[in-house]
Structure formats: C-alpha cells, structure tokens
Design a protein around this motif. Structure first.
Motif, PDB file in Angstrom:
ATOM      1  N   ARG B  86       1.279  -0.880   0.330  1.00 21.61           N
ATOM      2  CA  ARG B  86       0.114   0.022  -0.072  1.00 21.61           C
ATOM      3  C   ARG B  86       0.565   1.663  -0.043  1.00 21.61           C
ATOM      4  NH1 ARG B  86      -5.291  -0.556   1.635  1.00 21.61           N
ATOM      5  NH2 ARG B  86      -5.459  -2.835   2.246  1.00 21.61           N
ATOM      6  N   PRO B  87       0.321   2.529  -1.021  1.00 27.15           N
ATOM      7  CA  PRO B  87       0.863   3.345  -0.579  1.00 27.15           C
ATOM      8  C   PRO B  87       1.116   3.838   0.831  1.00 27.15           C
ATOM      9  CG  PRO B  87      -0.824   3.519  -1.716  1.00 27.15           C
ATOM     10  CD  PRO B  87      -0.929   2.525  -0.833  1.00 27.15           C
ATOM     11  N   SER B  88       1.875   4.394   1.415  1.00 22.65           N
ATOM     12  CA  SER B  88       1.887   4.937   3.236  1.00 22.65           C
ATOM     13  C   SER B  88       1.054   5.697   2.844  1.00 22.65           C
ATOM     14  CB  SER B  88       3.575   5.972   3.783  1.00 22.65           C
ATOM     15  OG  SER B  88       3.194   6.783   2.619  1.00 22.65           O
ATOM     16  N   VAL B  89       0.495   5.628   4.190  1.00 22.80           N
ATOM     17  CA  VAL B  89      -1.065   6.635   4.306  1.00 22.80           C
ATOM     18  C   VAL B  89      -0.549   7.529   5.288  1.00 22.80           C
ATOM     19  CG1 VAL B  89      -2.904   6.929   6.035  1.00 22.80           C
ATOM     20  CG2 VAL B  89      -1.934   4.710   5.410  1.00 22.80           C
ATOM     21  N   ASN B  90      -1.288   8.935   4.835  1.00 21.64           N
ATOM     22  CA  ASN B  90      -1.292  10.521   5.338  1.00 21.64           C
ATOM     23  C   ASN B  90      -1.159   9.718   6.624  1.00 21.64           C
ATOM     24  OD1 ASN B  90      -1.751  12.497   6.121  1.00 21.64           O
ATOM     25  ND2 ASN B  90      -2.242  13.502   4.297  1.00 21.64           N
ATOM     26  N   PRO B  91      -0.417  11.094   8.275  1.00 21.93           N
ATOM     27  CA  PRO B  91      -0.854  11.043   9.532  1.00 21.93           C
ATOM     28  C   PRO B  91      -2.135  11.357  10.004  1.00 21.93           C
ATOM     29  CG  PRO B  91       1.322  11.923   8.711  1.00 21.93           C
ATOM     30  CD  PRO B  91       0.912  11.200   7.493  1.00 21.93           C
ATOM     31  N   VAL B  92      -2.088  12.235   9.224  1.00 21.92           N
ATOM     32  CA  VAL B  92      -3.588  12.961   9.380  1.00 21.92           C
ATOM     33  C   VAL B  92      -4.233  12.154   9.245  1.00 21.92           C
ATOM     34  CG1 VAL B  92      -5.455  14.801   9.328  1.00 21.92           C
ATOM     35  CG2 VAL B  92      -3.115  15.514   8.334  1.00 21.92           C
ATOM     36  N   LEU B  93      -4.903  11.434   8.088  1.00 21.14           N
ATOM     37  CA  LEU B  93      -5.675  10.208   8.391  1.00 21.14           C
ATOM     38  C   LEU B  93      -5.841   9.571   9.375  1.00 21.14           C
ATOM     39  CD1 LEU B  93      -6.196   9.416   4.068  1.00 21.14           C
ATOM     40  CD2 LEU B  93      -8.068  11.335   6.037  1.00 21.14           C
ATOM     41  N   GLN B  94      -4.663   8.698  10.349  1.00 21.64           N
ATOM     42  CA  GLN B  94      -4.542   8.053  11.192  1.00 21.64           C
ATOM     43  C   GLN B  94      -5.058   8.803  12.273  1.00 21.64           C
ATOM     44  OE1 GLN B  94      -0.556   6.937  11.037  1.00 21.64           O
ATOM     45  NE2 GLN B  94      -0.998   4.633  10.401  1.00 21.64           N
ATOM     46  N   ALA B  95      -4.429  10.230  12.553  1.00 18.58           N
ATOM     47  CA  ALA B  95      -5.007  10.468  14.098  1.00 18.58           C
ATOM     48  C   ALA B  95      -6.348  10.608  14.085  1.00 18.58           C
ATOM     49  CB  ALA B  95      -4.201  11.981  14.614  1.00 18.58           C
ATOM     50  N   LEU B  96      -7.533  10.328  12.754  1.00 18.46           N
ATOM     51  CA  LEU B  96      -7.968  11.370  12.965  1.00 18.46           C
ATOM     52  C   LEU B  96      -9.144   9.561  12.971  1.00 18.46           C
ATOM     53  CD1 LEU B  96      -8.768  13.372   9.644  1.00 18.46           C
ATOM     54  CD2 LEU B  96      -9.758  14.059  12.018  1.00 18.46           C
ATOM     55  N   ALA B  97      -8.866   8.577  12.392  1.00 21.50           N
ATOM     56  CA  ALA B  97      -9.086   7.540  12.634  1.00 21.50           C
ATOM     57  C   ALA B  97      -9.533   6.805  14.296  1.00 21.50           C
ATOM     58  CB  ALA B  97      -8.631   6.436  11.911  1.00 21.50           C
TER      59      ALA B  97
END
Lengths: 473, 218, 100
Positions: B86-97
């Motif tokens: 997978r392409p690496s995930v945006n840390p903002v998305l991780q924080a929101l999740a």
C-alpha cells in the motif's frame, strides 16, 4: 426431539470451527451418531403417535414459526443422517492430513446438515428460504474448499444458479405474503383456493421454477456436472445423494400442501415437470454413456435419476405416489452416495479420473468395484433392490392411469443406466496395461462405499416400513 | 439472440406481474395486529426487534449461522498470502481514525441499547463496529487477517454460541427460543450483546480477509 | 396507487433487471452486483406489497432485515470466490467451454 436435529449439527459445527483448521472429526462423528439415533427415534414416534409439531418460541403460526414432522419429513431426515454418517467415516479416511480441502470440512458439513434438517422440518415459507440459503452456501463452500481454478469456477457457477433459484423463491414468498399476510404453510393451505388471484399463480410458478433450478432439473442442470464432478468425492456424494433432493422435497411440499388446489385445478400444469423429467432421463443418461471422466459419468447419472422424481407429478392424485417417489429418493440417495464414494476410491487408487484408466482394478479393488456394481443394480432398478421397488411402483401407478409414456420412460431409463454402469464394469475387468500402478487405499474407503451400496439393495426387502412411515400425514 | 430472448422474457414478466399486482384484495391475515397484541409479552418495545428476536427469532438464529458459514467458507477457500502493498498513509488520516474509532464504538453501544424501543439493535451496532475496524484497517492501524487465532475464532463464533445456548436452554424448559415474559427483555439483551460483538467481527472479517491487496496484476 | 405499491412495482422491475443481468453479464463483479439488484427488488416487493394499505407491518420489515444479512453473506462469499478465481487464473469471467 426434532429440534435437536437442527441444534446438534449447528453446535458441533461451531465447536469444530473453534477447534481450528482440520480438527473436529470426533465431534462430528459423535454428533452424527446422535443425529442418526434422533432421526430414528423421531420416525418411531411418528409411526406410533402421528405427526409431531413444535411451535418455536411458543407463539404458534402465523405469528411464530412452526416446525412440523410428518412421515415425509421423517423419511427425509432418516435418509440424510443414514447417508451422512458413512460418508463422514469415508471422508475421515479420504482426506490426507493437511489437505487444503479439509481445513474447515467438518464445520461446513455441520452447517450443511443443519440446513437440510431445518428445511425438512420447516412449515414456514420464509423460514424455508433461510434454510435453503444455509444449505446452498454450505454446499458451494464444500465444492470450492481448497480447490484449484476449475473447482472455483464450477463453485461460482453453482453459486449463481443457487442464488438465482432462491431469489425467485423469495420473490414468490414476497407475493404470497403480500396476498395473504402470512407465510405459514399450515395457515396458507386452506386460504389458497382454486379461485386464487393471478398473483398467487405467478408466485407459485416463481417458487417452483426457482427450486427446479436448484434441483438441476433439465434444462437447468448445467451447473451440476462440473460442481458434483469436480468436488472431492465425499462432497460429491453428499451433494448428489441428499442436497439436490432438498429442493425437490420443497417442490413436493408446496405441490401437495399450499398449492394443492392450484395443481388440481390446472391438470395440464402437472405435465410440465414430468416432460422436463423425461428429457432429463434421456439427456442425463446419454451424457453419462459418452462421458470420459468417471466422476462426470456419475454426475450425469444424477441428472438422469433426478428426472425420475419429476415423473411423479401427473401421478400424485393417486394413492401410493408419495411412497413411490420417496422410495426413488432413497434408492438414488443411497446408491449415488455409494457410487461417488466408490468412484473416489477408484480414482485415488489409479491416480486418474478417466473411465479408460480403470482397466485392471477388478482384481485389485474387488470390494470397491462390487460396491459400484451393487449401486448400479439399484440405479438400473433390478430386483431385489430399492430401485426396483421404486420403478415397479412408478410403472404400476402409470399403467393404472394409462399414462403409457411414463412407464415407457422408466423402462428405457433403466436400460440406459445399465449401459453406463456396464461400461465402467467392463473396463474394470479388462487386463491392466503393463506398467500401470494401482496404489493401495485405506480399507475404510472400500467398506463404507460397500455398506451404502448394500443398504440401497437391502432396503428393497424392508420397503414396507418406509412406505408405512411416508403414508403418515 | 440470447440477449433478445432474456430481455423479452424480462419485459413480459414485469408486465404480467405488475398487471396482477394491482387491485388485490386486502390480506386475510393481519399479522401487525398480532404483533401489537403480543408486544408486551415479548420483552422489547420495538415491534421489529420483537419480530426479529422473539416471534421469528428462529429465522435470526439461522441467519447468523449463514453469516458465520460465509466467513468459514472464505477461510476454507484459501486466503492469498501475498503481502499487503500500500502507499503510505497520511498521518492526519491516522490521527482522525484514532479519534473516530472510540466514538464509533460508543455509537455501537448506543444502537444496541436503543434497539429495545426504537430502530437499532445488534445488526446496526455490529455494522458500526465492523466499519470502525475497516476504517482502522484502511489507515493501516489494523492488519488484515490471514488465519484467525483461537481467540479470534471464539469472538467470531461466540455470539452465535450464546444464541444457541439460549435456544438449547429454552428448549429444555419448553419450546425453542421461548422466553418467559419476565426474563425476555434480559435474555434478548444478552443475545443481542453477544451478536453485536460477533457480527462486528464477522462483518469486519469479510472485509479484512479479502482485503489483502497484491497490486493490480495477478 | 399508493406509495407502497409504487415501491413494489419498482421492486418487480429491479428484480427482472437483476435476473437479466445475472444471465447476460459475463464480468463476474458486475454479475455479483446484478444479483444484489435482484435481491433488492425482491425485498422491495416484500415490504411494499405487504404494506400497500398504508399500515406499517413489522413482520415483512424484519424478514427483509434477515434477507439483507443473508444477501450480505452470499455477496461476500461470491466476491471471495471471484477474487480467488482472479488470483488463480487472472480472469474475471467464467469460460464457456466446459458449459456443455
């Protein structure tokens, strides 16, 4: 008692799943043994004191769901458990350790049997839909389990057929609920009269056609040979012996139950399934005669044998018709389970799935070949087998109503069955070509097939009890 | 040719069925009245929940079996062991999740509790739980599944086993899934709680087992 | 015509479209979608026709919920098989040669 026949397989299937991949064989054996005893006790109870009922939740139809066990359901339950136990023993010897097809074999078989038993007991059209789906998805799973591309493709074809079949059935149920406000067969039967609105006729047509698709009646048989011919032998045996009969059972139930006023009112309609059944006998036998692969031959024989079941519809008005068709269900169920089991053993031993590769197995695997032959005797309808009893009753019924064509088809079908059975036997008695190897196989595989085949023949001697049971409504 | 036949058949079917559907007499059995009359004895106040878990609870039992079965079939068919690329995930998305997941669990608990008297119940709650798991998986906080451990299998089958146990217990006292009116509410809540966890895990599993992405080519 | 009967009529059309789709579409993913359209059609008929007089009836609503869960299970199963077939063969269609 009858409810345990549904709960028990669900329980051992779930626990086998908890135990993990490849585990659960002893749980399954213990459960199947108990189920066999329950089915037998239920049949005895019905013979002694008549139809048994159970109101789930204590509400009673039409608010709740009713389970009803009459002679017909008890007979089907008995057949299912009688076939399942030997096949489970067979399967335990058939799958090697770490066989990918056996990872979750026991949970799947448990859910399949729960679906079957629940279907045979259900007296509610919507509940039957759920049991049909449980049964269908478990069957597809067993075909697909651990298989290669070919097996996955046939499982997909089977899945689409079974989903469209149950979809049509569900639409029929929706129309019935819309018209009458209930799906309980007990409540519906007096409500549906000969003057029922057109919508009910359409609903009945949808349900019956959907179920025919699931029963693989000609010309809806296209999915059966690849699915039954491609699955591992114990699975093929289970599917051919009982699973396709379940949807037939439901057609029969609808025909003599809720839709009985309609089927009596339209006496031409009864010839449609019979006509398709005749075509199935000829087409299935023809394909079996020219099949090159052994399991395809046996699978096409199933298509032909299912055809006989549909010959009964024009005869259902006369007494004894139900007995004749259930005798055929038993004869084919036991014989086909034996035949697929024997075929699986032969294929394991010779290492190839062709009729031509069978040369020489007669002296190496006499028990298996004898089992195949005995099962063949039942399919041909030779005395004293149960197949003979079934065909004899069918012909007698047909002649008493002067439906010559049905008697003719039954006779010719028996001859055609003889052609493909003897094709296999003749090949097996040929001398083995030099350099061919017959691998040793576990004794269990040989003898379980033999027990099933012997049962299909010996049932002919004890047919009276079965007919007595079926007669209880 | 086949196309023409199928389309023609479908059109005929629709016309025939629509024609038969209008001017239908009112149904002779009025089940909604029976449901309303028996609602007080069912243990819950919402009629759909009462039908699902009491009047026709047996359908629901078999339906959970179907769902569990589908899960087992997927496991039995064979899972591809290809690595997750997978392409690496945006840390903002991780924080929101990470923020959303606890809220979703709370919503699930609310839905479970609300099912007794308004739209809600185990299925909706389980679906929200599963959605939380899928969300966490998409932002790479939860790995995909390959072969479930014993504990996970217990979670997957647990709800169904609780339901079965309640069924077997009631069968020994009388009829299958017959709840004594004074305990019906509690028993239904017990069944629904078990189902919420298992349904969440199964629905999540249906996604997580299939999500092992091995790129675009076979 | 009541609104509920309109739902049922749309359901009949969706069902027919779905069946035609399953029969005609070769692409397996789209065929799975067609099956779902068919199922939704049947569900609409179930709730629409039963409540055609405008009286809410919880029984068909509960049946549809059961049906939806069953359809979810069937869809997941179908997708898993389609995916497996794709991994093994690289194709998203069933070949016709072994159709007989």
């Amino acid at each position: 008692m009858m409810v345990w026949l549904i709960l028990l397989p669900l329980l051992w299937a779930s626990f086998a799943f908890l135990l993990g991949p490849g585990r659960g064989v002893w749980l399954a054996m213990a459960g199947l043994l108990a189920q066999l005893w329950l089915a037998y006790a239920l049949a005895e109870e019905i013979v002694a004191s008549g139809v048994a009922e159970h109101a789930v939740g204590g509400w009673g139809a039409p608010l709740g769901i009713d389970l009803v066990a009459d002679g017909l359901s008890a007979a089907m339950l008995l057949l299912t458990q009688c076939v399942a136990l030997p096949l489970a023993v067979y399967a335990s010897a058939y799958f090697k350790r770490d066989d990918p097809a056996a990872t979750y074999f026991w949970p799947l078989v448990g859910f399949l049997l729960a679906g079957l038993n629940a279907l045979f007991l259900s007296a509610d059209l919507f509940n039957s839909y759920v049991t049909l789906e449980l049964l269908g998805l478990a069957a597809v799973g067993l075909v697909a389990a651990g298989g290669g591309a070919q097996q996955i493709a046939s499982a997909l074809r089977y899945l689409f057929a079974t989903l469209v079949g149950s979809g049509a059935y569900l639409l029929g149920v929706a129309l019935i609920y819309g018209t009458y406000g209930t799906v309980s067969t007990v409540t519906l039967t007096p409500l549906i009269g000969a003057g029922a609105p057109d919508l009910v006729w359409i609903a009945g047509g949808l349900m019956v056609v959907g179920l025919m698709l699931k029963t693989a009646l000609f010309p809806f048989h296209f999915w059966l040979p690849p699915a039954h011919g491609g699955a591992p032998a114990p699975v093929s045996a289970l599917l051919s012996a009982v699973v396709v009969k379940a949807s037939f059972y439901l057609i029969l139930r609808l025909w003599i139950g809720p839709f009985s006023s309609l089927t009596v009112a339209a006496n031409l309609v009864v010839w449609l399934p019979a006509l398709l059944g005749m075509l199935a006998v000829f087409w299935g036998s023809y394909q079996a005669i020219r099949a090159e692969r052994l399991k395809m031959l046996v699978a096409y024989s199933t298509v032909a044998q299912l055809g006989y079941l549909f010959l009964i519809f024009p005869l259902l008005v006369s007494a004894g018709a139900l007995q004749a068709v259930i005798m055929q269900v038993f004869a084919h169920g036991l014989a086909k389970a034996a035949m697929f089991a024997a075929a699986g053993t032969l294929i394991k031993a010779t290492g190839q799935d062709t009729v031509a590769g069978l040369a020489g197995v007669a002296e190496r695997l006499p028990v298996t070949l004898f089992a195949f032959g005995l099962a063949g005797v039942t399919l041909m309808g030779l005395p004293p087998s149960s197949g003979f009893l079934a065909k004899w009753q069918l012909i007698e019924l047909a002649l008493s109503q002067q439906y010559w064509v049905i008697a003719f088809v039954v006779l010719v079908g028996g001859l055609l069955a003889a052609v493909y059975v003897f094709r296999v036997l003749r090949q097996a008695f040929l001398l083995a070509p030099a350099g061919s190897v017959v691998m040793p196989v576990p004794r269990t595989l040989e003898w379980t097939a033999f027990v099933l085949a012997a049962a299909s023949v010996l049932l002919g001697l004890r047919g009276v009890e079965l007919m007595q049971l079926v007669g209880i409504t | 040719m086949k196309r023409l036949l199928v389309v023609l058949g479908a059109v005929c079917f629709v016309v025939l069925l629509l024609g038969a559907m209008f001017d239908l007499a009112p149904a002779s059995v009025q089940l909604h009245a029976a449901v309303a009359a028996n609602l007080p004895a069912s243990g819950v106040e919402h009629p759909v929940t009462a039908v699902l878990l009491n009047f026709r609870g047996y359908d629901t039992l078999l339906e959970i079996a179907v769902l569990l079965l589908a899960m087992i079939v997927i496991l039995a068919t064979g899972i591809d062991t290809a690595a997750d690329v997978r392409p690496s995930v945006n840390p903002v998305l991780q924080a929101l999740a990470k923020l959303a997941a606890p809220l979703m669990i709370m919503v699930a608990v609310y839905l479970l509790w609300a099912g007794a008297f308004r739209p809600g119940g185990a299925f909706q709650a389980g679906a929200v739980l599963a959605a939380a798991a899928v969300l966490l998986h998409l932002v790479e906080l939860l790995p995909g599944w390959q072969s479930p451990s014993t504990r996970l299998r217990l979670g997957l089958a647990g709800g169904f086993l609780v339901f079965l146990a309640v069924g077997a217990g009631s069968l020994m006292r009388g009829a299958l899934l017959e709840y004594p009116p004074e305990h019906a509410g509690r028993l239904i809540l017990l069944v629904e709680s078990g189902l919420t966890v298992s349904l969440g895990l199964i629905l999540a599993g249906l996604f997580l087992l299939l999500s092992r992405d091995d790129g675009d080519g076979p | 015509m009541t609104g509920e009967l309109l739902f049922a009529s749309v359901g009949v059309i969706l069902f027919a479209l779905g069946v035609a789709g399953v029969l005609l579409i070769g692409h397996l993913l789209r065929r799975v979608l067609a099956f779902n359209v068919m199922g939704s059609g049947a569900f609409l008929v179930l709730v629409g026709l039963a409540q055609r007089n405008g009286i809410a009836d919880p029984v068909p609503q509960a049946m549809v919920l059961t049906g939806i869960v069953v359809a979810v299970a069937a869809t997941a199963l179908a997708l898993a098989l389609v995916r497996r077939l794709y991994v093994l063969t690289g194709k998203l269609e069933l070949s016709q040669d072994d159709d007989e």
